[in-house]
Design an enzyme around this catalytic site. Structure first.
Site, PDB file in Angstrom:
ATOM      1  N   HIS A  89       0.823  -1.213   0.000  1.00 30.99           N
ATOM      2  CA  HIS A  89       0.000   0.000   0.000  1.00 30.99           C
ATOM      3  C   HIS A  89       0.859   1.265   0.000  1.00 30.99           C
ATOM      4  O   HIS A  89       0.436   2.300  -0.511  1.00 30.99           O
ATOM      5  CB  HIS A  89      -1.007  -0.046   1.157  1.00 30.99           C
ATOM      6  CG  HIS A  89      -2.022  -1.154   0.986  1.00 30.99           C
ATOM      7  ND1 HIS A  89      -2.661  -1.771   2.034  1.00 30.99           N
ATOM      8  CD2 HIS A  89      -2.480  -1.780  -0.147  1.00 30.99           C
ATOM      9  CE1 HIS A  89      -3.479  -2.704   1.563  1.00 30.99           C
ATOM     10  NE2 HIS A  89      -3.380  -2.737   0.244  1.00 30.99           N
ATOM     11  N   SER A 145      -6.837  -2.163  -0.905  1.00 33.43           N
ATOM     12  CA  SER A 145      -6.443  -1.428  -2.113  1.00 33.43           C
ATOM     13  C   SER A 145      -7.617  -0.697  -2.798  1.00 33.43           C
ATOM     14  O   SER A 145      -7.426   0.429  -3.266  1.00 33.43           O
ATOM     15  CB  SER A 145      -5.714  -2.345  -3.096  1.00 33.43           C
ATOM     16  OG  SER A 145      -6.463  -3.515  -3.361  1.00 33.43           O
ATOM     17  N   ASP A 168     -12.967 -13.501 -12.806  1.00 34.98           N
ATOM     18  CA  ASP A 168     -11.555 -13.856 -12.716  1.00 34.98           C
ATOM     19  C   ASP A 168     -10.680 -12.687 -13.209  1.00 34.98           C
ATOM     20  O   ASP A 168     -10.709 -12.351 -14.396  1.00 34.98           O
ATOM     21  CB  ASP A 168     -11.333 -15.109 -13.574  1.00 34.98           C
ATOM     22  CG  ASP A 168      -9.886 -15.511 -13.662  1.00 34.98           C
ATOM     23  OD1 ASP A 168      -9.083 -15.044 -12.824  1.00 34.98           O
ATOM     24  OD2 ASP A 168      -9.560 -16.293 -14.569  1.00 34.98           O
ATOM     25  N   ASP A 207      -2.644  -8.503  -7.400  1.00 35.54           N
ATOM     26  CA  ASP A 207      -2.325  -8.873  -6.014  1.00 35.54           C
ATOM     27  C   ASP A 207      -3.040 -10.169  -5.633  1.00 35.54           C
ATOM     28  O   ASP A 207      -3.927 -10.175  -4.772  1.00 35.54           O
ATOM     29  CB  ASP A 207      -2.765  -7.698  -5.109  1.00 35.54           C
ATOM     30  CG  ASP A 207      -2.532  -7.989  -3.646  1.00 35.54           C
ATOM     31  OD1 ASP A 207      -1.625  -8.781  -3.319  1.00 35.54           O
ATOM     32  OD2 ASP A 207      -3.275  -7.420  -2.821  1.00 35.54           O
TER      33      ASP A 207
END
Ligand code: SAM
Length: 317
Positions: free
Chosen positions: A19, A124, A170, A191
């Site tokens: 982050h 995020s 996905d 991520d």
């Protein structure tokens, strides 16, 4: 189905690294007026309670963001005040101020916790939305049914309308459809949880396809540094990919403890948990390297759990 839930890990040392890099990258990209699209291929639930059941079970934030918040170092730009009650002018050296990138990271975390502490930890999606302007876009992918539902509910509270799309899909297979975005400016955060071994290969396929579609985008990949060949190979192969494409890259790692499995006096074995992680960026902002050169030693110092604490920072292209 997957068992990984980011709520157990929110605010840990890996989140601090990821982050901090995300915020420093966004700050730079948002200096230009033209719209930015952020694609978050593995979004998680978006927002976490650090006093909730999940986070409390593992307490990983205690060795991550909470350690930083309790450190007495003054924020960058703030003068260090002498210790209270100390009359001596020649007192010990005040602690060096926190680096700009870490100060900025903590500033964002504090924005979510105006009453102090860190009850709320933004993932995020929320960090990104907090920094974006009205004309920027955010595309979020989350496949886990429970986290996708929570993400949907959390995002709905922002009333951001069409600025944010939540896709229960996905991220590896579908996120490239947003590349290139109309403004031809994008940051892609990849991520995954890497709970399936094939995730490592899928990251490589995803970045290769994304670069083919949109060679000037900024790509940021987080990965765990664990004793597994695929984890070891991933940054090496990303580096080769960036170099072959003639694109600049940056690689930052943070180690907080040994990866050794230990045995105690009773014969019980102890796994150390995640010891280290890395961020690999293709087309990073030029401002990122100096910011991390100042922040990484402090992260290793403040978050290190044993004498194996270390960092690395490398770039090329
Ligand atoms: N990026 C988030 C943050 O920084 O706050 C954390 C994401 S967490 C490490 C990874 C997430 O990816 C998990 O919530 C998991 O359910 C989800 N996931 C796993 N495989 C996925 C896939 N193929 N596509 C989209 N999401 C996936």
């Amino acid at each position: 189905m997957f068992s990984y839930r980011h709520a157990f890990h929110a605010g840990n040392h890996a989140d601090v690294l990821k982050h901090t890099v995300l915020i420093a990258t966004l700050d730079h990209l948002l200096e230009k007026d033209a719209a930015l699209t952020v694609v978050d291929t593995h979004a998680g639930a978006g927002l976490y309670r650090l006093d909730g059941d999940y986070a409390g079970t593992s307490g990983e934030a205690a060795d991550g963001v909470l350690r930083l918040l309790s450190d007495p170092k003054p924020a960058a730009g703030e003068a260090a005040s002498p210790a209270k009650g100390s009359a001596k002018k020649t007192a010990e050296k005040p602690p060096a101020p926190l680096s700009d990138a870490l100060s900025r990271y903590l500033e964002v975390i504090r924005d979510f916790n105006p009453k102090g502490g860190a009850r709320i930890y933004p993932g995020s999606p929320f960090i990104t939305h907090h920094l974006l302007r009205d004309h920027d876009k955010l595309k979020l992918f989350e496949l886990h049914p429970t986290d996708a539902r929570t993400l949907d509910a959390n995002i709905a509270q922002l009333e951001a309308g069409r600025q944010i799309s939540v896709l229960r899909d996905d991220g590896f297979g579908s996120a490239t459809k947003f590349l290139p975005p109309p403004s031809r400016r994008a940051l892609v955060l990849c991520d995954p949880s890497y709970e399936i071994k094939s995730d490592y290969g899928r990251v490589l396929d995803f970045v290769a396809e994304a670069l083919k579609r949109f060679a000037t985008g900024t790509y940021a990949v987080w990965y765990p540094i664990i004793p597994r060949p695929e984890a070891h190979d991933l940054p090496r192969r990303l580096k080769t990919m960036a170099t072959k494409a003639g694109k600049p890259w940056l690689h930052a790692t943070l180690t907080v403890k040994s990866s050794k499995i230990t045995t105690d006096a009773t014969g019980a074995t102890h796994r150390p948990g995640l010891p280290a992680s890395g961020m690999f960026l293709i087309n990073p902002p030029y401002t990122l390297k100096p910011l991390l050169a100042a922040a990484l030693p402090q992260m290793a110092d403040l978050l290190g759990q044993d004498r194996n604490a270390a960092f690395s920072l490398d770039s090329g292209g």
